[in-house]
Design a protein around this motif. Structure first.
Motif, PDB file in Angstrom:
ATOM      1  N   MET A   1       0.841  -1.170   0.000  1.00  0.00           N
ATOM      2  CA  MET A   1       0.000   0.000   0.000  1.00  0.00           C
ATOM      3  C   MET A   1       0.888   1.236   0.000  1.00  0.00           C
ATOM      4  O   MET A   1       1.496   1.547   1.013  1.00  0.00           O
ATOM      5  N   PRO A   2       1.046   1.903  -1.104  1.00  0.00           N
ATOM      6  CA  PRO A   2       1.832   3.129  -1.133  1.00  0.00           C
ATOM      7  C   PRO A   2       1.146   4.212  -0.294  1.00  0.00           C
ATOM      8  O   PRO A   2      -0.072   4.315  -0.301  1.00  0.00           O
ATOM      9  N   ALA A   3       1.916   4.961   0.403  1.00  0.00           N
ATOM     10  CA  ALA A   3       1.353   6.041   1.220  1.00  0.00           C
ATOM     11  C   ALA A   3       2.335   7.196   1.284  1.00  0.00           C
ATOM     12  O   ALA A   3       3.536   6.984   1.335  1.00  0.00           O
ATOM     13  N   LYS A   4       1.796   8.399   1.275  1.00  0.00           N
ATOM     14  CA  LYS A   4       2.620   9.574   1.512  1.00  0.00           C
ATOM     15  C   LYS A   4       2.592   9.837   3.001  1.00  0.00           C
ATOM     16  O   LYS A   4       1.533  10.000   3.588  1.00  0.00           O
ATOM     17  N   VAL A   5       3.755   9.848   3.590  1.00  0.00           N
ATOM     18  CA  VAL A   5       3.854  10.016   5.031  1.00  0.00           C
ATOM     19  C   VAL A   5       4.565  11.319   5.319  1.00  0.00           C
ATOM     20  O   VAL A   5       5.608  11.606   4.735  1.00  0.00           O
ATOM     21  N   SER A   6       4.009  12.111   6.215  1.00  0.00           N
ATOM     22  CA  SER A   6       4.702  13.315   6.655  1.00  0.00           C
ATOM     23  C   SER A   6       4.688  13.310   8.167  1.00  0.00           C
ATOM     24  O   SER A   6       3.703  12.961   8.790  1.00  0.00           O
ATOM     25  N   GLY A   7       5.800  13.630   8.741  1.00  0.00           N
ATOM     26  CA  GLY A   7       5.912  13.614  10.191  1.00  0.00           C
ATOM     27  C   GLY A   7       6.752  12.439  10.655  1.00  0.00           C
ATOM     28  O   GLY A   7       7.171  11.590   9.885  1.00  0.00           O
ATOM     29  N   ALA A   8       6.981  12.394  11.945  1.00  0.00           N
ATOM     30  CA  ALA A   8       7.878  11.386  12.507  1.00  0.00           C
ATOM     31  C   ALA A   8       7.235  10.019  12.653  1.00  0.00           C
ATOM     32  O   ALA A   8       7.915   9.009  12.602  1.00  0.00           O
ATOM     33  N   LYS A   9       5.915   9.953  12.829  1.00  0.00           N
ATOM     34  CA  LYS A   9       5.254   8.665  13.042  1.00  0.00           C
ATOM     35  C   LYS A   9       4.063   8.529  12.107  1.00  0.00           C
ATOM     36  O   LYS A   9       3.400   9.505  11.784  1.00  0.00           O
ATOM     37  N   TRP A  10       3.797   7.288  11.704  1.00  0.00           N
ATOM     38  CA  TRP A  10       2.677   6.997  10.831  1.00  0.00           C
ATOM     39  C   TRP A  10       2.207   5.583  11.119  1.00  0.00           C
ATOM     40  O   TRP A  10       3.012   4.696  11.382  1.00  0.00           O
ATOM     41  N   SER A  11       0.914   5.371  11.097  1.00  0.00           N
ATOM     42  CA  SER A  11       0.378   4.021  11.260  1.00  0.00           C
ATOM     43  C   SER A  11      -0.898   3.896  10.443  1.00  0.00           C
ATOM     44  O   SER A  11      -1.543   4.888  10.119  1.00  0.00           O
ATOM     45  N   ALA A  12      -1.229   2.658  10.085  1.00  0.00           N
ATOM     46  CA  ALA A  12      -2.446   2.388   9.332  1.00  0.00           C
ATOM     47  C   ALA A  12      -2.939   1.005   9.692  1.00  0.00           C
ATOM     48  O   ALA A  12      -2.158   0.134  10.069  1.00  0.00           O
ATOM     49  N   ARG A  13      -4.249   0.792   9.566  1.00  0.00           N
ATOM     50  CA  ARG A  13      -4.840  -0.526   9.792  1.00  0.00           C
ATOM     51  C   ARG A  13      -5.338  -1.046   8.458  1.00  0.00           C
ATOM     52  O   ARG A  13      -6.106  -0.379   7.776  1.00  0.00           O
ATOM     53  N   GLU A  14      -4.869  -2.226   8.104  1.00  0.00           N
ATOM     54  CA  GLU A  14      -5.253  -2.851   6.845  1.00  0.00           C
ATOM     55  C   GLU A  14      -5.419  -4.340   7.084  1.00  0.00           C
ATOM     56  O   GLU A  14      -4.785  -4.907   7.973  1.00  0.00           O
ATOM     57  N   ASP A  15      -6.225  -4.990   6.268  1.00  0.00           N
ATOM     58  CA  ASP A  15      -6.328  -6.440   6.313  1.00  0.00           C
ATOM     59  C   ASP A  15      -5.215  -6.984   5.439  1.00  0.00           C
ATOM     60  O   ASP A  15      -5.240  -6.843   4.226  1.00  0.00           O
ATOM     61  N   GLY A  16      -4.229  -7.617   6.067  1.00  0.00           N
ATOM     62  CA  GLY A  16      -3.074  -8.123   5.338  1.00  0.00           C
ATOM     63  C   GLY A  16      -3.258  -9.517   4.786  1.00  0.00           C
ATOM     64  O   GLY A  16      -2.384 -10.036   4.106  1.00  0.00           O
ATOM     65  N   GLY A  17      -4.384 -10.160   5.078  1.00  0.00           N
ATOM     66  CA  GLY A  17      -4.617 -11.506   4.573  1.00  0.00           C
ATOM     67  C   GLY A  17      -3.699 -12.523   5.228  1.00  0.00           C
ATOM     68  O   GLY A  17      -3.255 -12.365   6.354  1.00  0.00           O
ATOM     69  N   HIS A  18      -3.374 -13.581   4.488  1.00  0.00           N
ATOM     70  CA  HIS A  18      -2.569 -14.669   5.039  1.00  0.00           C
ATOM     71  C   HIS A  18      -1.073 -14.404   4.994  1.00  0.00           C
ATOM     72  O   HIS A  18      -0.311 -15.103   5.645  1.00  0.00           O
ATOM     73  N   ALA A  19      -0.646 -13.443   4.217  1.00  0.00           N
ATOM     74  CA  ALA A  19       0.781 -13.149   4.100  1.00  0.00           C
ATOM     75  C   ALA A  19       1.005 -11.632   4.070  1.00  0.00           C
ATOM     76  O   ALA A  19       1.396 -11.070   3.048  1.00  0.00           O
ATOM     77  N   PRO A  20       0.778 -10.951   5.197  1.00  0.00           N
ATOM     78  CA  PRO A  20       0.975  -9.504   5.205  1.00  0.00           C
ATOM     79  C   PRO A  20       2.447  -9.146   5.011  1.00  0.00           C
ATOM     80  O   PRO A  20       3.338  -9.877   5.435  1.00  0.00           O
ATOM     81  N   ARG A  21       2.668  -8.011   4.338  1.00  0.00           N
ATOM     82  CA  ARG A  21       4.027  -7.541   4.071  1.00  0.00           C
ATOM     83  C   ARG A  21       4.001  -6.022   4.065  1.00  0.00           C
ATOM     84  O   ARG A  21       3.099  -5.410   3.504  1.00  0.00           O
ATOM     85  N   LEU A  22       5.011  -5.419   4.660  1.00  0.00           N
ATOM     86  CA  LEU A  22       5.111  -3.967   4.738  1.00  0.00           C
ATOM     87  C   LEU A  22       6.553  -3.566   4.483  1.00  0.00           C
ATOM     88  O   LEU A  22       7.473  -4.115   5.092  1.00  0.00           O
ATOM     89  N   LYS A  23       6.757  -2.636   3.560  1.00  0.00           N
ATOM     90  CA  LYS A  23       8.099  -2.106   3.295  1.00  0.00           C
ATOM     91  C   LYS A  23       8.074  -0.617   3.611  1.00  0.00           C
ATOM     92  O   LYS A  23       7.206   0.103   3.129  1.00  0.00           O
ATOM     93  N   ALA A  24       9.023  -0.176   4.421  1.00  0.00           N
ATOM     94  CA  ALA A  24       9.140   1.238   4.781  1.00  0.00           C
ATOM     95  C   ALA A  24      10.468   1.762   4.238  1.00  0.00           C
ATOM     96  O   ALA A  24      11.522   1.166   4.466  1.00  0.00           O
TER      97      ALA A  24
END
Length: 61
Positions: A1-24
């Motif tokens: 999920m691409p996101a534009k983040v501004s500030g020091a902290k960011w969080s989101a709630r998403e249904d990741g299914g059976h194999a969630p993956r997040l790249k920052a």
């Protein structure tokens, strides 16, 4: 999920299914961290990055 983040902290709630993956990817010399949690607050994966380096969290449920 691409996101534009501004500030020091960011969080989101998403249904990741059976194999969630997040790249920052930090900008400049910033440091990125990632944390994947289930709805019951159980930690699935977490990583701490280094200056200017991307981090990836993933899990299989």
């Amino acid at each position: 999920m691409p996101a534009k983040v501004s500030g020091a902290k960011w969080s989101a709630r998403e249904d990741g299914g059976h194999a969630p993956r997040l790249k920052a990817v930090p900008t400049g010399k910033g440091v990125a961290h990632c944390l994947l949690m289930e709805g019951n607050n159980r930690v699935l994966d977490q990583k701490k990055g280094a200056a200017g380096q991307p981090v990836t969290c993933s899990a299989r449920r």
